[in-house]
Design a protein around this motif. Structure first.
Motif, mmCIF file in Angstrom:
data_model
loop_
_atom_site.group_PDB
_atom_site.id
_atom_site.type_symbol
_atom_site.label_atom_id
_atom_site.label_comp_id
_atom_site.label_asym_id
_atom_site.label_seq_id
_atom_site.Cartn_x
_atom_site.Cartn_y
_atom_site.Cartn_z
ATOM 1 N N VAL A 250 0.849 -1.197 0.000
ATOM 2 C CA VAL A 250 0.000 0.000 0.000
ATOM 3 C C VAL A 250 0.888 1.251 0.000
ATOM 4 N N PHE A 251 0.731 2.093 -1.018
ATOM 5 C CA PHE A 251 1.528 3.318 -1.157
ATOM 6 C C PHE A 251 0.676 4.552 -0.863
ATOM 7 N N LEU A 252 1.340 5.580 -0.352
ATOM 8 C CA LEU A 252 0.645 6.810 0.028
ATOM 9 C C LEU A 252 1.142 7.959 -0.851
ATOM 10 N N ASP A 253 0.385 8.268 -1.895
ATOM 11 C CA ASP A 253 0.749 9.377 -2.794
ATOM 12 C C ASP A 253 0.007 10.620 -2.299
ATOM 13 N N VAL A 302 0.251 11.578 5.997
ATOM 14 C CA VAL A 302 0.484 10.475 6.938
ATOM 15 C C VAL A 302 1.992 10.307 7.077
ATOM 16 N N PHE A 303 2.487 10.444 8.283
ATOM 17 C CA PHE A 303 3.883 10.055 8.500
ATOM 18 C C PHE A 303 3.974 8.542 8.703
ATOM 19 N N CYS A 320 -1.871 7.109 11.002
ATOM 20 C CA CYS A 320 -2.054 8.374 11.725
ATOM 21 C C CYS A 320 -2.197 9.489 10.699
ATOM 22 N N ARG A 321 -3.392 10.039 10.606
ATOM 23 C CA ARG A 321 -3.723 10.995 9.540
ATOM 24 C C ARG A 321 -3.671 12.425 10.054
ATOM 25 N N MET A 322 -2.951 13.271 9.278
ATOM 26 C CA MET A 322 -2.965 14.717 9.544
ATOM 27 C C MET A 322 -3.845 15.334 8.474
ATOM 28 N N LYS A 323 -4.713 16.258 8.854
ATOM 29 C CA LYS A 323 -5.608 16.776 7.824
ATOM 30 C C LYS A 323 -4.925 17.782 6.904
ATOM 31 N N ALA A 324 -3.702 18.160 7.248
ATOM 32 C CA ALA A 324 -2.863 18.985 6.372
ATOM 33 C C ALA A 324 -1.436 18.799 6.854
ATOM 34 N N PHE A 325 -0.512 19.397 6.124
ATOM 35 C CA PHE A 325 0.893 19.289 6.514
ATOM 36 C C PHE A 325 1.359 20.659 6.975
ATOM 37 N N PRO A 326 2.016 20.753 8.111
ATOM 38 C CA PRO A 326 2.383 22.077 8.632
ATOM 39 C C PRO A 326 3.493 22.721 7.808
ATOM 40 N N SER A 345 -1.860 14.476 14.270
ATOM 41 C CA SER A 345 -2.277 13.238 13.612
ATOM 42 C C SER A 345 -3.164 12.398 14.529
ATOM 43 N N LYS A 346 -4.147 11.751 13.913
ATOM 44 C CA LYS A 346 -5.091 10.903 14.657
ATOM 45 C C LYS A 346 -5.240 9.573 13.941
ATOM 46 N N LEU A 347 -5.500 8.542 14.729
ATOM 47 C CA LEU A 347 -5.641 7.211 14.132
ATOM 48 C C LEU A 347 -6.886 7.169 13.251
#
Ligand SMILES: [Fe+2]
Length: 498
Positions: A250-253, A302-303, A320-326, A345-347
């Protein structure tokens, strides 16, 4: 926190405002929050036995907890970020209820070059690459090896996502050298490779700012790469982690895109560009890059992933999902409540239907937490339990994904922890029958310790606290090396193979 620009840094350097701690104490006056407090480096390597244990180390706990993290050997010559420091490994060996501590730098080529020069030569990831080195076909940035650790093919590997891993001896933590799969590694190696618990395969990828932006490889148990394939992504994105199931990768683009303009402004060389959208890709483990099935999802970053698994027609991903990147990455314990609620980030769970192409996703919890771990024996298989670090760093968190409940292990006032690594009991009676181990820093005493938490009695006090002779700076990821691994392979045999 104010933005620290390249110009500011140079100005500060010129007037001597850059002071870096050279010893065990914390520093106050530095140029980066990642050189202050318990982020400040410890420049001494230590070996110490007979450590004081508060409580009792379980008799069957036999092995070594090793954690990686940045610890710059010299004051930086450019803007410093947490991601930049030379790797220092901190290990606690436990056997028969006794504990020994050992800290060692990973002696990378860049580390040795700088040691010889007596000063830093490389800028960090917010600085400029060494163009002369790049012109000579070498890496323009220092491979710090500072991010994570994995046990593979009878050896411990220290990982950094911009280059090859480094092999390390255990329990001495001496550096063996670059591990290049016998010279067959042709792309950077993520700091978060996955080892299939059943097949022992080492599944990994590498991203880079030039084409091909993303490459994917699988190696067998013997350290031989059996497959490398490019994965088509339209732009150079920062992909820190990924996931495997028993059958898929599973890749995260996600739209954190490499930017040369950031580089020249002394800022992070990545920017969040949600206009590009976001995709999660699923590929049969041994498939070709062209076979990736992509799923569009709302933009996010996602980190770290917790795990993924196959479930009928679906691939389920937990991360762990961040709704944006700082715009900048600040010390997590300094996040305001607003930041925790917002960008923290939240699960999160995505269900990706391979037949219909539909995605069902939703938050598992609203607590800001990251550094997720499971029992690694369940990598790629459905897991019931997950362990995270609260982003405030004041607690470890245990999720029961079947009951949909959360438990906290409070570290206590002024005590801050890190990623908890799960150590299963030998005669395990269930998925959570084991311990969680991590380092804890006490802000009052300015000392560090290793804690051992009974995972089935998660909220209770640690069963043991191993008091350490040196402060352990905050770091990234660790692993547990079993006693049998420490005493078997992983030493002399390593020298011949990398
Ligand atoms: Fe990581």
């Amino acid at each position: 926190m104010p933005q620290w620009t390249r110009r500011d840094f140079l100005a500060a350097s010129a007037v001597g405002a850059v002071t870096i701690d050279g010893g065990e104490a914390e520093t106050k006056k530095t140029t980066s929050p990642f050189l202050e407090g318990n982020y400040a480096p410890i420049r001494k390597e230590t070996t110490a036995g007979g450590l004081v244990v508060v409580g009792k180390l379980p008799a069957e706990l036999d092995g070594m907890y090793v954690r990686n993290g940045p610890n710059p050997q010299f004051p930086p010559i450019g803007p410093y970020h947490w991601f930049d420091g030379d790797a220092m490994l901190h290990g606690v060996t436990i056997r028969d209820g006794k504990a020994t501590y050992r800290s060692r730098y990973v002696r990378t080529e860049g580390f040795e070059e700088e040691k010889k020069a007596g000063k830093a030569l490389y800028e960090g990831f917010m600085g400029l690459p060494d163009l002369k080195k790049m012109a000579a076909g070498k890496e323009g940035f220092k491979n710090t090896a500072n991010t994570a650790l994995v046990w593979y093919n009878g050896r411990l590997l220290a990982l950094w996502e911009g280059g090859p891993p480094h092999a390390v001896e255990v329990p001495s933590l001496g550096t063996i050298g670059r591990f290049t799969f016998g010279g067959k590694l042709k792309h950077p190696c993520t700091a978060h490779p996955k080892i299939d618990p059943k097949t022992g395969e080492f599944v990994f990828f590498g991203y880079q700012p030039v084409k091909p932006y993303l490459q994917y490889s699988v190696a067998d148990t013997k350290g031989v790469i059996v497959r490398t394939t490019p994965i088509d992504v339209p732009r150079p994105v920062m992909m820190h982690d990924f996931a495997i199931t028993a059958r898929h990768t599973v890749f995260l683009d996600l739209p954190v895109v490499f930017s040369f303009t950031g580089l020249f402004r002394g800022k992070m060389p990545f920017g969040y560009e949600p206009k590009h959208g976001a995709r999660i890709g699923v590929l049969p483990r041994h498939g070709k890059g062209s076979e990736v099935k992509w799923f569009d999802v709302p933009p996010c970053y996602v980190f770290h992933t917790l795990n993924a698994y196959d479930s009928g027609d679906e691939v389920v991903l937990l991360a762990c999902r961040m709704k944006a990147f700082p715009e900048e990455i600040t010390p997590p314990d300094e996040y305001s409540d607003k930041q925790m609620k917002g960008i923290g980030s939240k699960l999160h769970r995505w269900r990706l239907n391979l037949k219909t192409g539909k995605v069902i996703e939703g938050a598992v919890d609203d607590l800001a937490a990251d550094f997720p771990r499971i029992d690694d024996a369940l990598m790629g298989r459905e897991n019931r339990f997950g362990y995270l670090m609260a982003l405030k760093m004041d607690a470890l968190v245990k999720y029961d994904l079947t009951k949909n409940t959360r438990q906290r292990h409070e570290l206590g006032k002024g005590r801050l922890g890190g990623e908890g690594v799960f150590v299963p009991k030998r005669a395990s009676k269930g998925e959570d029958d084991g311990w969680l181990v991590t380092y804890v820093y006490d802000r009052t005493s300015r000392k560090s310790e290793l804690i051992v938490v009974e995972a089935r009695d998660f909220a209770a006090k640690p069963v043991a606290r191993v008091l350490l002779p040196e402060r352990v700076p905050f770091g990234f990821h660790g692993t547990w090396v079993q006693g049998s691994q420490l005493r078997g392979l992983g030493r002399e045999t390593d020298r011949r193979q990398p």
